[in-house]
Design a protein around this motif. Structure first.
Motif, short mmCIF file in Angstrom:
data_model
loop_
_atom_site.label_atom_id
_atom_site.label_comp_id
_atom_site.label_asym_id
_atom_site.label_seq_id
_atom_site.Cartn_x
_atom_site.Cartn_y
_atom_site.Cartn_z
N TYR A 63 0.85 -1.18 0.00
CA TYR A 63 0.00 0.00 0.00
C TYR A 63 0.89 1.23 0.00
O TYR A 63 1.46 1.59 1.02
CB TYR A 63 -0.92 -0.03 1.22
CG TYR A 63 -2.07 0.94 1.17
CD1 TYR A 63 -3.12 0.73 0.29
CD2 TYR A 63 -2.10 2.05 1.99
CE1 TYR A 63 -4.19 1.61 0.23
CE2 TYR A 63 -3.16 2.94 1.94
CZ TYR A 63 -4.21 2.72 1.05
OH TYR A 63 -5.25 3.59 1.00
N HIS B 129 -4.49 -6.21 6.49
CA HIS B 129 -5.87 -5.92 6.84
C HIS B 129 -6.76 -7.11 6.47
O HIS B 129 -6.39 -7.94 5.65
CB HIS B 129 -6.37 -4.66 6.15
CG HIS B 129 -5.99 -3.40 6.87
ND1 HIS B 129 -6.30 -2.16 6.39
CD2 HIS B 129 -5.33 -3.19 8.03
CE1 HIS B 129 -5.86 -1.22 7.22
NE2 HIS B 129 -5.25 -1.84 8.22
N TRP C 163 -11.25 -5.44 -1.32
CA TRP C 163 -11.72 -4.53 -0.28
C TRP C 163 -11.22 -5.03 1.06
O TRP C 163 -11.33 -6.21 1.37
CB TRP C 163 -13.25 -4.46 -0.27
CG TRP C 163 -13.82 -3.65 -1.37
CD1 TRP C 163 -14.16 -2.33 -1.33
CD2 TRP C 163 -14.10 -4.07 -2.70
NE1 TRP C 163 -14.64 -1.92 -2.55
CE2 TRP C 163 -14.62 -2.97 -3.41
CE3 TRP C 163 -13.96 -5.29 -3.38
CZ2 TRP C 163 -15.00 -3.04 -4.74
CZ3 TRP C 163 -14.34 -5.36 -4.70
CH2 TRP C 163 -14.85 -4.25 -5.37
N THR D 98 -10.53 -4.16 5.45
CA THR D 98 -10.95 -3.41 6.62
C THR D 98 -9.95 -3.63 7.75
O THR D 98 -9.23 -4.63 7.76
CB THR D 98 -12.37 -3.81 7.07
OG1 THR D 98 -12.79 -2.93 8.11
CG2 THR D 98 -12.43 -5.24 7.57
N PHE E 212 -14.55 0.99 8.68
CA PHE E 212 -13.53 1.47 7.75
C PHE E 212 -13.30 0.42 6.68
O PHE E 212 -13.03 -0.73 6.97
CB PHE E 212 -12.23 1.75 8.51
CG PHE E 212 -11.07 2.07 7.62
CD1 PHE E 212 -10.95 3.33 7.04
CD2 PHE E 212 -10.10 1.12 7.33
CE1 PHE E 212 -9.88 3.63 6.21
CE2 PHE E 212 -9.03 1.41 6.51
CZ PHE E 212 -8.93 2.68 5.95
N GLN F 108 -11.32 0.02 2.75
CA GLN F 108 -10.50 0.63 1.71
C GLN F 108 -10.28 -0.36 0.59
O GLN F 108 -10.42 -1.56 0.79
CB GLN F 108 -9.17 1.11 2.28
CG GLN F 108 -8.24 -0.03 2.71
CD GLN F 108 -7.01 0.48 3.40
OE1 GLN F 108 -7.07 0.85 4.55
NE2 GLN F 108 -5.92 0.50 2.68
N GLN F 109 -9.92 0.15 -0.56
CA GLN F 109 -9.68 -0.70 -1.71
C GLN F 109 -8.18 -0.79 -1.99
O GLN F 109 -7.44 0.15 -1.73
CB GLN F 109 -10.36 -0.13 -2.95
CG GLN F 109 -11.86 -0.15 -2.90
CD GLN F 109 -12.46 0.42 -4.18
OE1 GLN F 109 -11.75 0.76 -5.12
NE2 GLN F 109 -13.77 0.49 -4.22
#
Length: 146
Positions: free
Chosen positions: A65, A72, A85, A87, A94, A96-97
Motif C-alpha cells: 500500500y 488488513h 476490499w 478493513t 472502515f 479501503q480498496q
C-alpha cells in the motif's frame, strides 16, 4: 562424543537450511508496526505470509500500500475488476480498496510480540551482528572446552 554432537549439529543446520530454502520460496516474515488490526494482530506481532495465495473474505491479506506492507482483513475480492476490499479490525466501518496486483499474500501465522525483535534488527543492524557473533562464540567455546 563431541564429534558426534558436532556432526548432528551440522546435519541439523544443513537440513534446516535446505528445508528453509523451499519454504522461503512461498513464505515470508513481516512484522506488524501499527495497531490497526488489534486485538487479533497486536502491534509488534511477527506474521508469516504465504506469497501468491488468493485471499477469501475473512482472511488477513498483506498488500503493498503506497510502498509499505499493510495487513488488513479481506471484506471482498473481485477478480474481474482486480480490486480487493479491506478493513481494519480496530476501526469498525472502515473499508479501503487495493489492487489485486498489489497483493503480497495471505497471513497464515501470527506470533504476538515476536516482531519487536525484527523491528530492533531493522533499526539497529549492528545488534543482529553482535547477537550472532555472541551465539557463535558460545558455541565455539563449548566445542573447544569439549
Amino acid at each position: 562424543m563431541m564429534k558426534r554432537e558436532a556432526f548432528l549439529l551440522g546435519m541439523g543446520l544443513l537440513l534446516t537450511a535446505y528445508g528453509g530454502y523451499g519454504l522461503a520460496q512461498r513464505l515470508t516474515l513481516y512484522y506488524v508496526a501499527s495497531g490497526s488490526m488489534e486485538p487479533y494482530l497486536p502491534t509488534g506481532s511477527l506474521i508469516l505470509v504465504e506469497r501468491g495465495a488468493v485471499p477469501a473474505a475473512g482472511d488477513i491479506a498483506l498488500v503493498n500500500y503506497y510502498g509499505e506492507p499493510l495487513a488488513h482483513r479481506v471484506v471482498r475480492v473481485d477478480p474481474s475488476s482486480g480490486i480487493i476490499w479491506l478493513t481494519a479490525d480496530a476501526q469498525p466501518g472502515f473499508v479501503q480498496q487495493a489492487k489485486l496486483r498489489d497483493l503480497i499474500g495471505v497471513v497464515v501465522l501470527a506470533l504476538p510480540y515476536f516482531g519487536y525483535m525484527a523491528m530492533l534488527a531493522r533499526a539497529y543492524p549492528w545488534l543482529t551482528t553482535a547477537m550472532l557473533g555472541a551465539l557463535i562464540s558460545l558455541i565455539l567455546l563449548r566445542w573447544i572446552k569439549g
